[in-house]
Design an enzyme around this catalytic site. Sequence first.
Site, short mmCIF file in Angstrom:
data_model
loop_
_atom_site.label_atom_id
_atom_site.label_comp_id
_atom_site.label_asym_id
_atom_site.label_seq_id
_atom_site.Cartn_x
_atom_site.Cartn_y
_atom_site.Cartn_z
N ASP A 24 0.92 -1.23 -0.19
CA ASP A 24 -0.02 0.18 -0.11
C ASP A 24 0.79 1.34 0.01
O ASP A 24 2.02 1.14 0.46
CB ASP A 24 -0.75 -0.03 1.26
CG ASP A 24 -2.09 0.65 0.95
OD1 ASP A 24 -2.18 1.61 -0.04
OD2 ASP A 24 -3.05 0.65 1.81
N TRP A 25 0.45 2.42 -0.51
CA TRP A 25 1.14 3.34 -0.74
C TRP A 25 1.52 4.24 0.74
O TRP A 25 0.78 4.93 1.40
CB TRP A 25 0.06 4.33 -1.55
CG TRP A 25 0.29 4.40 -3.00
CD1 TRP A 25 0.56 5.10 -3.83
CD2 TRP A 25 0.13 3.22 -3.82
NE1 TRP A 25 0.71 4.72 -5.25
CE2 TRP A 25 0.02 3.42 -5.08
CE3 TRP A 25 -0.41 1.71 -3.57
CZ2 TRP A 25 -0.07 2.64 -6.09
CZ3 TRP A 25 -0.31 0.75 -4.48
CH2 TRP A 25 -0.04 1.24 -5.85
#
Length: 781
Positions: A271-272
């Site tokens: 995830d970012w």
Amino acid sequence: MRKLTLLFATFMSLTTMAQNLQLTAQNIDEVLAAMTLKEKAYLLVGGANDFYNSQAMVGNSAETVPGAAGTTFAIERFGIPETLMADGPAGVRINPTRKGTDKTFYATGFPIGTCLASTWNTDLVGQVGAAIGNETRMYKCDVILGPGVNLHRNPLCGRNFEYYSEDPYLIGKIATAYINGVQSEGVGVSMKHFAVNSQETVRTIVDERLSQRAAREIYLRGFEWAVRDSDPWTIMSSYNSVNGAYAQGNHDLLTSILRDDWGFKGIVITDWIGKREGQGLFTVDEVHAGNDLMEPGMPEQAEDIIKGVNEGRLSIADVDRNVRRMLEYIVKTPHFNGRLGDNNPDLKAHAAITRQVAAEGMVLLKNDNEALPMKDVKTVALFGAGSYNFLSGGVGSGCVHTPYIVDLVEGLKNVGIGTTDDLREIYQKYVDFAKLKFEADRDPAMWFQAPHMGDQKCPELDMSKRCIDNQAAKADAAIITISRQAGEGIDRDIETEFNLTPEEQAMVKNISNAFHAANKKVILVINSGSVVETASWRAYPDAILVAWQPGEEGGNSVADILTGKVCPSGKLTMTWPLAATDHPSTKNFPLEMNVYDYETMKGYMGGVPGHDFTNHEEDIWVGYRYFDTFNKQVAYPFGYGMSYTTFEYSKPVVKRQGDKITVSVTVKNTGKVAGKEIAQVYVAAPQGTLDKPEKELKAFGKTQLLQPGQTETLKMTCAVRDLASFDEAGSQWLVDAGTYNFNIGANVEDIRCSASLNLERYTEAVSNVLAPKVQLNLMKK
């Protein structure tokens, strides 16, 4: 001298071959062997093209797509293109406008995850997936970041709207349909957030602590079924920790379970978030654990990989393993195979799919005295700010930039029903004011509340008794909309988001009393992505319709239900309790509203429950598994939903053939209008080694549109292993020998018929991993 000449010639020949070597699906190992360590490292890190271009390692191989969420690294000398990823999962999130052109790039806003799942219609969800996949490819992206496959542990989770259910079997089946639909268009998904991402409050640091059984049987099972049945291209690892190790560096999760036990063949994307050394998670650990791509990517992460290999802290075998997976992913993409679209998806056709699926996912909770479908109604008094500011979806990265959103005014108008002029003018002007005020007052740190991240609900407008009485005199009926909004980075508050506020309670009561005094009906529409409290006020309106957040065509879909054009057939995919605190998980859920930012997180670095860690003391007793087993009263049970017609169940049969179990039942429409019914199969296991829920969903089927008097025999299947519970002592899936009752019903509390089947003992050994590192005080049956 001749020997040196031969060596030089050989070196030059190999160099020329490497320069001419172009990636294909057949020569991945050859390309991998020819890549430098630097090229390998950068292929494992997404990032900014400006930096890569400055390294003279990448060509401009991909057309820029403003608003795309992430990229992979292109290596021109091997013909390795950049690939692009767009946020989802309710549609393709890219910027709707671009510099230098008047053309727009709007994407279809499809219904949120809870609405899709509430259709219980895997064929229809597959159509939605195919439409989203088409728009992903047409807008020159390779992967859509969805579906969201996390489980509804508690109704207060801010992102429940993106997820499907409190039941892992239903999650797995709906996710499989979505994934297969998307990937049928030649693009990939990124199934998220792996794993146990059960809250938004301080989601980047919280340690989700749970038993191995709860992990395997409740939180991971939906992911497992989807991996086995749909082969997703990518999976996104979540921010949180699971039993003491960050998911993004958790070898137990990303390798032992995901790959060794389940056979996952795709790539894992973080995830970012970027570098996490400040939180004790190092890039080399993420690579070793099985994260193949770091997003959004930082040059420093590539340098970490190079340095880690050179210093012996990271095995080159781990790097090569991950690079090989990346190359296997790349050769499947539109950017590699030349199947990119032309920026012209068929938005009209996709809007028609949206309108259909939204209506089929809406759930009718109440319909006293056949208040619906509306009859002889020409004009309605439309109350509630949400009627005029209808929420199509949640807020955050899942917000889609749609060409339009149909509110209830427009939807009713399209079916020939007007709204009272004065009330409409009051609300429309108020909504304009409320939006301007909200933005003026908004804290810039609340990034997820910015206009481009989705529409916010408006505070409710107080209506005087005189105003309500005037509306009751001139309108044929009243429609009230109660809106709720939630999203990324923040969980739901009980008093303002789960419960109705005092102002809303008064509005529902006063409108109902006034219209009932005039012998007129009151219909209440719930425009929310998640559960709301109903027990304290549901006696007032004549009908209650859960419209969810139904996408861009929402107003039209609601009107189709209210007028009888569509017979409601949606059913709840989560329990609606009497109170949020009835869920045992609420005891260990963060109950205050929290923005996740660095300053907030610093204040919690002392081991605060619900923030630094969350103990899943409820264990496997989540949702209906708790309420049904412990005989707790609820407002509306799992699987509940009314229709405008009635159905009869008969001739239940269960048979086994090899590892496959088939359950059949005949469903007859015994009412007066055409409709669809969902038959749900709940299996009750014999007393055995482990405590088990009273019954669990293990199959379901939805009929076609049945005319009055028409019958259909549904055949629903599951595997023997689907009946298994997780035995921690043996680190195995276990089906005890004995008689299993297959209960077929309209919801978990409304069982219509049953059949039984004797099964022998079944076991399946798996990796003994992911054990909690602290003692948990687990709930017992």
